[in-house]
Scaffold this motif. Structure first.
Motif, PDB file in Angstrom:
ATOM      1  N   UNK A 277     -12.123  15.349 -49.706  1.00  0.00           N
ATOM      2  CA  UNK A 277     -12.007  14.202 -50.594  1.00  0.00           C
ATOM      3  C   UNK A 277     -13.346  13.560 -50.882  1.00  0.00           C
ATOM      4  N   UNK A 278     -13.304  12.568 -51.758  1.00  0.00           N
ATOM      5  CA  UNK A 278     -14.509  11.814 -52.089  1.00  0.00           C
ATOM      6  C   UNK A 278     -14.257  10.343 -51.814  1.00  0.00           C
ATOM      7  N   UNK A 279     -15.164   9.754 -51.029  1.00  0.00           N
ATOM      8  CA  UNK A 279     -15.050   8.341 -50.702  1.00  0.00           C
ATOM      9  C   UNK A 279     -15.455   7.481 -51.899  1.00  0.00           C
ATOM     10  N   UNK A 280     -15.179   6.189 -51.779  1.00  0.00           N
ATOM     11  CA  UNK A 280     -15.502   5.261 -52.862  1.00  0.00           C
ATOM     12  C   UNK A 280     -16.992   5.231 -53.157  1.00  0.00           C
ATOM     13  N   UNK A 281     -17.832   5.510 -52.143  1.00  0.00           N
ATOM     14  CA  UNK A 281     -19.282   5.515 -52.356  1.00  0.00           C
ATOM     15  C   UNK A 281     -19.796   6.851 -52.887  1.00  0.00           C
ATOM     16  N   UNK A 282     -18.875   7.787 -53.153  1.00  0.00           N
ATOM     17  CA  UNK A 282     -19.260   9.077 -53.724  1.00  0.00           C
ATOM     18  C   UNK A 282     -19.483  10.178 -52.711  1.00  0.00           C
ATOM     19  N   UNK A 283     -19.448   9.857 -51.425  1.00  0.00           N
ATOM     20  CA  UNK A 283     -19.705  10.859 -50.392  1.00  0.00           C
ATOM     21  C   UNK A 283     -18.550  11.846 -50.295  1.00  0.00           C
ATOM     22  N   UNK A 284     -18.909  13.098 -50.103  1.00  0.00           N
ATOM     23  CA  UNK A 284     -17.930  14.172 -49.957  1.00  0.00           C
ATOM     24  C   UNK A 284     -17.578  14.304 -48.476  1.00  0.00           C
TER      25      UNK A 284
ATOM     26  N   UNK B 227      -1.919  14.897 -52.534  1.00  0.00           N
ATOM     27  CA  UNK B 227      -1.766  13.743 -53.412  1.00  0.00           C
ATOM     28  C   UNK B 227      -3.074  13.509 -54.141  1.00  0.00           C
ATOM     29  N   UNK B 228      -3.033  12.638 -55.126  1.00  0.00           N
ATOM     30  CA  UNK B 228      -4.259  12.314 -55.846  1.00  0.00           C
ATOM     31  C   UNK B 228      -5.194  11.473 -54.995  1.00  0.00           C
ATOM     32  N   UNK B 229      -4.608  10.671 -54.084  1.00  0.00           N
ATOM     33  CA  UNK B 229      -5.409   9.867 -53.165  1.00  0.00           C
ATOM     34  C   UNK B 229      -4.726   9.837 -51.801  1.00  0.00           C
ATOM     35  N   UNK B 230      -5.516   9.583 -50.772  1.00  0.00           N
ATOM     36  CA  UNK B 230      -4.971   9.535 -49.414  1.00  0.00           C
ATOM     37  C   UNK B 230      -5.683   8.453 -48.621  1.00  0.00           C
ATOM     38  N   UNK B 231      -4.961   7.824 -47.728  1.00  0.00           N
ATOM     39  CA  UNK B 231      -5.537   6.833 -46.816  1.00  0.00           C
ATOM     40  C   UNK B 231      -5.980   7.569 -45.554  1.00  0.00           C
ATOM     41  N   UNK B 232      -7.255   7.417 -45.192  1.00  0.00           N
ATOM     42  CA  UNK B 232      -7.800   8.150 -44.056  1.00  0.00           C
ATOM     43  C   UNK B 232      -8.469   7.200 -43.069  1.00  0.00           C
ATOM     44  N   UNK B 233      -8.564   7.677 -41.836  1.00  0.00           N
ATOM     45  CA  UNK B 233      -9.323   6.994 -40.800  1.00  0.00           C
ATOM     46  C   UNK B 233     -10.726   7.612 -40.807  1.00  0.00           C
ATOM     47  N   UNK B 234     -11.767   6.843 -41.091  1.00  0.00           N
ATOM     48  CA  UNK B 234     -13.121   7.412 -41.149  1.00  0.00           C
ATOM     49  C   UNK B 234     -13.526   8.142 -39.879  1.00  0.00           C
ATOM     50  N   UNK B 235     -12.913   7.776 -38.761  1.00  0.00           N
ATOM     51  CA  UNK B 235     -13.230   8.456 -37.506  1.00  0.00           C
ATOM     52  C   UNK B 235     -12.687   9.877 -37.476  1.00  0.00           C
ATOM     53  N   UNK B 236     -11.788  10.197 -38.411  1.00  0.00           N
ATOM     54  CA  UNK B 236     -11.229  11.545 -38.512  1.00  0.00           C
ATOM     55  C   UNK B 236     -11.763  12.278 -39.732  1.00  0.00           C
ATOM     56  N   UNK B 237     -12.958  11.892 -40.166  1.00  0.00           N
ATOM     57  CA  UNK B 237     -13.622  12.555 -41.293  1.00  0.00           C
ATOM     58  C   UNK B 237     -15.000  13.027 -40.854  1.00  0.00           C
ATOM     59  N   UNK B 238     -15.506  14.029 -41.551  1.00  0.00           N
ATOM     60  CA  UNK B 238     -16.901  14.420 -41.371  1.00  0.00           C
ATOM     61  C   UNK B 238     -17.528  14.609 -42.747  1.00  0.00           C
ATOM     62  N   UNK B 239     -18.779  14.198 -42.858  1.00  0.00           N
ATOM     63  CA  UNK B 239     -19.483  14.315 -44.129  1.00  0.00           C
ATOM     64  C   UNK B 239     -19.747  15.782 -44.452  1.00  0.00           C
ATOM     65  N   UNK B 240     -19.621  16.121 -45.728  1.00  0.00           N
ATOM     66  CA  UNK B 240     -19.922  17.472 -46.200  1.00  0.00           C
ATOM     67  C   UNK B 240     -21.158  17.426 -47.083  1.00  0.00           C
ATOM     68  N   UNK B 241     -21.997  18.431 -47.000  1.00  0.00           N
ATOM     69  CA  UNK B 241     -23.157  18.480 -47.900  1.00  0.00           C
ATOM     70  C   UNK B 241     -22.699  18.596 -49.354  1.00  0.00           C
ATOM     71  N   UNK B 242     -23.390  17.911 -50.248  1.00  0.00           N
ATOM     72  CA  UNK B 242     -23.099  18.085 -51.675  1.00  0.00           C
ATOM     73  C   UNK B 242     -23.303  19.563 -52.023  1.00  0.00           C
ATOM     74  N   UNK B 243     -22.416  20.068 -52.832  1.00  0.00           N
ATOM     75  CA  UNK B 243     -22.486  21.488 -53.167  1.00  0.00           C
ATOM     76  C   UNK B 243     -21.597  22.349 -52.296  1.00  0.00           C
ATOM     77  N   UNK B 244     -20.958  21.724 -51.280  1.00  0.00           N
ATOM     78  CA  UNK B 244     -20.016  22.476 -50.452  1.00  0.00           C
ATOM     79  C   UNK B 244     -18.880  23.006 -51.319  1.00  0.00           C
ATOM     80  N   UNK B 245     -18.394  24.172 -50.985  1.00  0.00           N
ATOM     81  CA  UNK B 245     -17.268  24.773 -51.708  1.00  0.00           C
ATOM     82  C   UNK B 245     -15.991  24.110 -51.196  1.00  0.00           C
ATOM     83  N   UNK B 246     -15.465  23.154 -51.964  1.00  0.00           N
ATOM     84  CA  UNK B 246     -14.325  22.364 -51.483  1.00  0.00           C
ATOM     85  C   UNK B 246     -13.089  23.230 -51.299  1.00  0.00           C
TER      86      UNK B 246
END
Length: 321
Positions: free
Chosen positions: A69-76, A90-109
């Protein structure tokens, strides 16, 4: 409440349908992400049938346990969810940031959404449930499924010296040599013959990654133990999946006559922090192409038709809003 478009399960006996639904606003410490891709994993299908051991039985349900997904600040980000009511399809999902990891831009989603869940099963099992000795011999039962195929490659990436791959699909089995399988065993309906073949190929295995369970494993365990050169040598049998059945019949002598260690690997046996600690290195391996995955992409709005189709062996379907 927030209105979104999503795949929605209203009846455990019916496929998901695409329609509007309301989800709760993010609570303190949560955030809303735009979903870019979500995998239709076997784990997702079992949850949508109310059949997974973590299922709460609540309906309606948005299926999906992870996604990109993409956060509100644009981070993948890659995100994982632990709520079986409001998932990732879904088009959007509610997530816990502690259960996310940042992906490099250009990652194959698509690759990330397709591969993380099946790859995680063997990656975390070998990293967190046992200590994999460098050069260890590993047997993968169910190696021609997506997760099993990845397990062959991952075992080698994590230091296995040899890998025996056992699976039903002869075409996919033949291809596993290029992914690191040193020996391949065809699984057949003849359980006794199959158990004998496994014993001949992997009697002195150190680790078994078992995606089958059921009758095949119930026959294979005693056969392998009887054939071991040194029965006091530990054998870590890691139960990961149960595509061949939820139960086995195991003679008590199997546990007394050899150093067999039966271990489960999945939600509950491994905590969220342990899973999350492994995700960055797994993302790196997927992004670098060291873990192969075959994908099929479909629009989320076609989820009802896609859900009803017979899954292609070894291919992961990814839905994109």
């Amino acid at each position: 409440m927030i209105q979104i478009q999503a795949a929605v399960v209203s009846d455990f006996a019916e496929p998901a349908s695409y329609r509007p639904i309301e989800i709760p606003e993010p609570r303190a410490g949560e955030e809303l992400v735009e979903v870019l891709a979500a995998g239709l994993h076997p784990r997702v299908r079992s949850g949508a049938r109310g059949a997974h051991y973590t299922s709460s039985g609540r309906l309606p349900q948005i299926p999906g346990i992870d996604g990109v997904g993409r956060r509100a600040d644009g981070a993948l980000v890659y995100f994982a969810l632990d709520d079986d009511r409001f998932g990732s399809m879904a088009t959007r999902a509610v997530v816990d940031p502690r259960r996310t990891i940042a992906l490099p831009e250009g990652s194959d989603v698509v690759r990330i959404a397709a591969a993380m869940n099946p790859a995680m099963s063997s990656w975390v099992a070998l990293r967190r449930r046992i200590t994999l000795t460098p050069g260890a011999a590993v047997l993968v039962l169910g190696a021609t499924g997506s997760a099993g195929t990845m397990a062959v490659r991952i075992a080698k990436l994590l230091g296995a010296g040899s890998v025996v791959a056992a699976g039903r699909d002869p075409r996919r089995l033949a291809r596993l040599a290029s992914l690191g399988a040193d020996v391949r065993v065809r699984l057949t309906e003849d359980l006794d013959a199959t158990a004998s073949a496994l014993a001949g190929a992997a009697a002195d295995a150190d680790v078994v990654l078992d995606y089958l369970w059921g009758a095949p494993s119930g026959r294979a365990i005693p056969a392998l133990l009887r054939a071991r050169t040194d029965r006091s040598r530990p054998l870590d049998w890691i139960e990961i999946g149960s595509v061949a059945g939820p139960d086995i019949v195991l003679p008590s002598a199997a546990l007394r006559s050899a150093h067999l260690r039966l271990i489960g690997s999945g939600q509950g046996s491994i905590g969220p922090r342990e899973y999350l600690a492994e995700l960055p290195s797994l993302v790196e391996a997927i992004n670098a192409g060291r873990i192969a995955v075959e994908t099929r992409v479909a629009p989320l709005e076609e989820v009802h038709a896609v859900w009803a189709e017979q899954p292609q062996p070894g291919v992961r379907t990814v839905l994109m809003p």
